[in-house]
Design a protein around this motif. Sequence first.
Motif, PDB file in Angstrom:
ATOM      1  N   LEU A  94      -6.210   6.925  -5.867  1.00  0.00           N
ATOM      2  CA  LEU A  94      -5.478   5.910  -5.098  1.00  0.00           C
ATOM      3  C   LEU A  94      -5.562   4.551  -5.777  1.00  0.00           C
ATOM      4  O   LEU A  94      -4.548   3.854  -5.934  1.00  0.00           O
ATOM      5  N   PHE A  95      -6.756   4.155  -6.194  1.00  0.00           N
ATOM      6  CA  PHE A  95      -6.905   2.859  -6.858  1.00  0.00           C
ATOM      7  C   PHE A  95      -6.137   2.813  -8.177  1.00  0.00           C
ATOM      8  O   PHE A  95      -5.578   1.784  -8.545  1.00  0.00           O
ATOM      9  N   CYS A 150      -9.996  11.477  -4.963  1.00  0.00           N
ATOM     10  CA  CYS A 150      -8.745  10.965  -4.399  1.00  0.00           C
ATOM     11  C   CYS A 150      -8.790   9.453  -4.208  1.00  0.00           C
ATOM     12  O   CYS A 150      -7.766   8.772  -4.363  1.00  0.00           O
ATOM     13  N   VAL A 151      -9.956   8.919  -3.875  1.00  0.00           N
ATOM     14  CA  VAL A 151     -10.088   7.455  -3.769  1.00  0.00           C
ATOM     15  C   VAL A 151      -9.853   6.814  -5.144  1.00  0.00           C
ATOM     16  O   VAL A 151      -9.143   5.801  -5.258  1.00  0.00           O
ATOM     17  N   TRP A 182      -2.045   8.654  -1.290  1.00  0.00           N
ATOM     18  CA  TRP A 182      -2.490   8.613   0.112  1.00  0.00           C
ATOM     19  C   TRP A 182      -2.434  10.003   0.736  1.00  0.00           C
ATOM     20  O   TRP A 182      -3.327  10.381   1.520  1.00  0.00           O
ATOM     21  N   HIS A 186       0.796  -1.224   0.000  1.00  0.00           N
ATOM     22  CA  HIS A 186       0.000   0.000   0.000  1.00  0.00           C
ATOM     23  C   HIS A 186       0.832   1.280   0.000  1.00  0.00           C
ATOM     24  O   HIS A 186       0.289   2.361  -0.297  1.00  0.00           O
ATOM     25  N   THR A 230     -10.706   9.889 -12.707  1.00  0.00           N
ATOM     26  CA  THR A 230     -10.186  10.711 -11.615  1.00  0.00           C
ATOM     27  C   THR A 230     -10.120  12.176 -12.005  1.00  0.00           C
ATOM     28  O   THR A 230     -10.541  13.064 -11.247  1.00  0.00           O
ATOM     29  N   ALA A 233      -9.531  14.571   2.910  1.00  0.00           N
ATOM     30  CA  ALA A 233     -10.399  14.060   3.975  1.00  0.00           C
ATOM     31  C   ALA A 233     -10.380  14.988   5.188  1.00  0.00           C
ATOM     32  O   ALA A 233     -11.428  15.245   5.804  1.00  0.00           O
ATOM     33  N   LEU A 272      -5.390  11.972  -0.468  1.00  0.00           N
ATOM     34  CA  LEU A 272      -6.604  11.516   0.204  1.00  0.00           C
ATOM     35  C   LEU A 272      -6.658  12.029   1.637  1.00  0.00           C
ATOM     36  O   LEU A 272      -7.713  12.467   2.119  1.00  0.00           O
ATOM     37  N   VAL A 321     -12.750  14.098  -2.196  1.00  0.00           N
ATOM     38  CA  VAL A 321     -12.406  12.843  -1.501  1.00  0.00           C
ATOM     39  C   VAL A 321     -12.678  11.651  -2.411  1.00  0.00           C
ATOM     40  O   VAL A 321     -11.860  10.724  -2.499  1.00  0.00           O
ATOM     41  N   VAL A 322     -13.816  11.659  -3.088  1.00  0.00           N
ATOM     42  CA  VAL A 322     -14.130  10.576  -4.023  1.00  0.00           C
ATOM     43  C   VAL A 322     -13.094  10.517  -5.144  1.00  0.00           C
ATOM     44  O   VAL A 322     -12.635   9.445  -5.548  1.00  0.00           O
TER      45      VAL A 322
END
Length: 522
Positions: free
Chosen positions: A297-298, A293-294, A253, A243, A334, A260, A256, A290-291
């Motif tokens: 991240l993926f 950034c998720v 990260w 991770h 994104t 957040a 995010l 935030v969405v």
Amino acid sequence: MASGRVLHDVFEYINGMPCPEGCGEWTARCDIGSEPICWILVSDGETIRVQEVGVSSGVPRPEVEMSAYYHSARLFVREVRGLLTEQAQAAEFVKGRIRIDGDREKALELAQLFRSLGPQLQQIASKHAEEAAEPDEPPPSPVLRLLIALVVCTRKAVRALRAPLSTLRCLGGNPDAHAALLRDRHSHHHVSLAAGGRQRRSLLLAHERQRSDRFHRASIVSDESDACTVEEVLAALPWYRRHFGTDLLVAAWLWLLGCALYAIVSVSQLVAAPTDAKLWLDLLSSLLFVVACVALLFSSYPTHILKLAEDLARPPRDLTCIETFFTSNLMLLTTQLFIIGTLPYMAEAAVRVVESDVGSFEYLLGWGMLLGLTALMPLLLFWSFIAMDFNLRKNNGRGSSYIFDFCAKMRCCHALNIRDKTFWRKHVGCDSLCTMWIMGVLACVCETAVVGKLILFPDAFTAFLAIDGAILTVGMLLMLHAVYPENFNSSSIFKDPHPAPNSPRPEHAAHSAPSANGRLMV
């Protein structure tokens, strides 16, 4: 070393070989680990010539049409002998131990050469196989063996504390059996201590070598695990390496975390003033970020990057309108989420201008936000545009280069009296790098402005913005560092070996290149 003799014999055999039928003119370079030389292969359509070129730190390597990098000579020898399966090759690519770069059509011609020479090269490598398998370093010193033993014992103790129930299940859930096993180990320990002398020292050395091998395999899956899939290779890594094992993951990260934290503060402000329209717009925008950034991240995980590279290596398919502009890849989604998340901020800025008195701080802040976001929107739209499928396929999978091509067409370098374009091609040669540079500079400027405001007019919210902005700025700069081709799949934290120079960015990698035994890697 034996591996050095293998490399010399392999390339010496290739030197002077006639080109296979249909093989055109091309140049290639092979870089192997920390070898002090690299090998340049040149084809004139009739004969293959191999030249050894010394390399040193800070000196650029010769420019070629295709280059290949192997983490170690042993890995190259295993590839030449045909001991790496396609799954193992993909695993080594994800781990950054094999890098491929170059013209796709030239790579096909080079693959044809290696395919024709495959049996002869395998015979040369197999002749030295026993010597190449010997370790290149002397046996570890007693101090090093002691340190390894302490590390292994510490890891065992942590495992025992974290999973005692798993140990009992492995023994059938019988505590008596567990106690008997401990007694057997205790008696075996006394027997080994009583052995003494030379036999004890040899057994200890062999045991510590075995421990050292296991410790090495814990961090890097060994060359013997050829049947592993990419998912299995990554699953074998510790959770923190899976991770946080690359700079791109750490940057995602940090983004995010920063978004957040801002969303949490937005919620607390809205609770204090639930009827304020500006706070509702601020919360909506922060949640959208935030969405986004998720999704970022993926898209930063190596498995997704490799999947995108495989998709780009295939011929383009017909895309629907939604796929073309939003969902053809996760990075495109994104960028679109970031654009959508910026719209409520623009609405909030307009509300500040309308509701505030002319000349007040809120009025000036609203106009500043509105003008700044309006100027930023073209950059975000361009960021989304270059993430579309047809742009990722440009320049042999390196991605589009509209900005650099425009500057070259306008002869900007000539106007600025810049003779060497290599520096600029490296740093702004593709649009993704150029965009990240612009965003990185803007992030630094904004963070400097917030810190200046905190010094002149200190308050709690400005202090939070300074801390949160620092997190986002560090993430932005780390992402800028990560998108350079030579930094792909590398980590500034874990200090993994850097990949070969001029290797392709995996999120744009769409080249096929030959492996040493003639198979094509994607």
